[in-house]
Design a protein around this motif. Structure first.
Motif, short mmCIF file in Angstrom:
data_model
loop_
_atom_site.label_atom_id
_atom_site.label_comp_id
_atom_site.label_asym_id
_atom_site.label_seq_id
_atom_site.Cartn_x
_atom_site.Cartn_y
_atom_site.Cartn_z
N ALA A 128 0.84 -1.20 0.00
CA ALA A 128 0.00 0.00 0.00
C ALA A 128 0.88 1.25 0.00
CB ALA A 128 -0.93 -0.01 1.21
N TYR A 129 2.02 1.18 0.65
CA TYR A 129 2.96 2.30 0.74
C TYR A 129 3.41 2.77 -0.65
CZ TYR A 129 7.25 4.74 2.24
OH TYR A 129 8.25 5.66 2.44
N GLU A 130 3.53 1.85 -1.57
CA GLU A 130 4.00 2.18 -2.93
C GLU A 130 3.04 3.09 -3.68
OE1 GLU A 130 7.05 1.47 -4.09
OE2 GLU A 130 7.39 0.68 -2.07
N TYR A 131 1.79 3.18 -3.24
CA TYR A 131 0.79 4.03 -3.90
C TYR A 131 0.87 5.48 -3.42
CZ TYR A 131 -1.32 -0.21 -5.77
OH TYR A 131 -1.54 -1.38 -6.44
N LEU A 132 1.63 5.74 -2.35
CA LEU A 132 1.78 7.09 -1.82
C LEU A 132 2.64 7.93 -2.76
CD1 LEU A 132 2.50 6.11 1.88
CD2 LEU A 132 0.35 6.98 0.95
N THR A 133 2.42 9.24 -2.74
CA THR A 133 3.24 10.12 -3.59
C THR A 133 4.70 10.00 -3.18
OG1 THR A 133 3.03 12.01 -2.11
CG2 THR A 133 1.37 11.81 -3.88
N THR A 190 -17.86 6.26 3.44
CA THR A 190 -17.25 6.73 2.20
C THR A 190 -16.05 7.60 2.55
OG1 THR A 190 -19.36 6.68 1.06
CG2 THR A 190 -17.62 8.00 0.05
N ILE A 191 -14.94 7.27 1.96
CA ILE A 191 -13.70 8.03 2.17
C ILE A 191 -13.35 8.75 0.87
CG2 ILE A 191 -11.23 7.84 2.68
CD1 ILE A 191 -11.90 5.51 4.49
N ARG A 192 -12.99 10.01 1.02
CA ARG A 192 -12.57 10.83 -0.13
C ARG A 192 -11.06 10.94 -0.09
NH1 ARG A 192 -16.12 15.91 -1.12
NH2 ARG A 192 -14.03 16.47 -1.71
N GLU A 193 -10.42 10.52 -1.18
CA GLU A 193 -8.96 10.51 -1.24
C GLU A 193 -8.45 11.40 -2.37
OE1 GLU A 193 -8.04 6.04 0.36
OE2 GLU A 193 -8.02 6.35 -1.81
N ASP A 251 4.85 9.23 -14.15
CA ASP A 251 4.77 7.78 -14.29
C ASP A 251 3.51 7.16 -13.70
OD1 ASP A 251 5.58 8.46 -11.74
OD2 ASP A 251 6.97 6.78 -11.54
N GLY A 252 2.49 7.96 -13.40
CA GLY A 252 1.24 7.37 -12.95
C GLY A 252 0.57 8.13 -11.82
N TRP A 253 -0.49 7.52 -11.26
CA TRP A 253 -1.29 8.12 -10.20
C TRP A 253 -0.77 7.73 -8.83
CZ3 TRP A 253 -4.92 11.74 -10.80
CH2 TRP A 253 -5.49 11.90 -12.08
N TYR A 254 -0.81 8.71 -7.89
CA TYR A 254 -0.35 8.47 -6.52
C TYR A 254 -1.36 9.06 -5.53
CZ TYR A 254 4.15 7.31 -8.54
OH TYR A 254 5.16 6.73 -9.27
N TYR A 255 -1.48 8.38 -4.39
CA TYR A 255 -2.36 8.84 -3.32
C TYR A 255 -1.62 9.84 -2.45
CZ TYR A 255 -4.81 8.68 1.15
OH TYR A 255 -5.45 9.02 2.31
N LEU A 256 -2.26 10.97 -2.17
CA LEU A 256 -1.70 12.00 -1.29
C LEU A 256 -2.55 12.07 -0.03
CD1 LEU A 256 0.31 14.27 -0.73
CD2 LEU A 256 -1.26 15.83 -1.88
N PRO A 257 -2.06 11.50 1.08
CA PRO A 257 -2.83 11.52 2.34
C PRO A 257 -2.99 12.95 2.85
CG PRO A 257 -0.99 9.97 2.47
CD PRO A 257 -0.81 10.77 1.22
#
Length: 133
Positions: free
Chosen positions: A45-50, A114-117, A124-130
């Motif tokens: 899951a960590y790999e999806y972080l910015t 429902t969580i808004r992310e 190189d792609g999409w990343y999640y920004l907490p």
């Protein structure tokens, strides 16, 4: 000679098509990240972080923090996305979770929220920004 060139071009196109079809969409990435969290695969899951966020928290710390959650995440479903532009989207995911209420004698309660992310597209792609804690 023309048959060989045609065969080579066709083979190249098939390889390129296979490579591009393996890239995850934003929706798939958002769900996949939560599936890793549900399974306790915090390093994945960590790999999806910015990349910028990963500079502020290492994978071990992230894993400990996520593993200390007071809820047991059980299921994720994608709801929708709202994009300000092609590089910034808010993804809505529904998370089903189990919560044990200590003040109610350990009664278990299953809820869905429902969580808004925030997701950002980099080269190189999409990343999640907490959000900041």
């Amino acid at each position: 000679m023309n048959n060989r060139v045609s065969l080579l071009l066709l083979s190249s196109l098939l390889v390129l098509a296979a490579c591009s079809s393996q890239e995850q969409t934003l929706e798939e990435k958002a769900v996949a990240r939560w599936e890793h969290l549900i399974k306790g695969e915090f390093n994945l899951a960590y790999e999806y972080l910015t990349p910028g966020y990963r500079q502020t928290e290492n994978v071990e710390s992230y894993g400990l923090r996520m593993g200390a959650s007071q809820v047991e995440w059980q299921e994720v479903t994608y709801e929708k996305k709202e994009c300000e532009d092609e590089n910034l989207c808010v993804v809505h995911v529904n998370i089903q979770y189990l919560y044990v209420m200590p003040v109610a004698g350990g009664k278990e309660m299953v809820q869905t929220t429902t969580i808004r992310e925030n997701w950002i597209k980099k080269d190189d792609g999409w990343y999640y920004l907490p959000k900041k804690s």
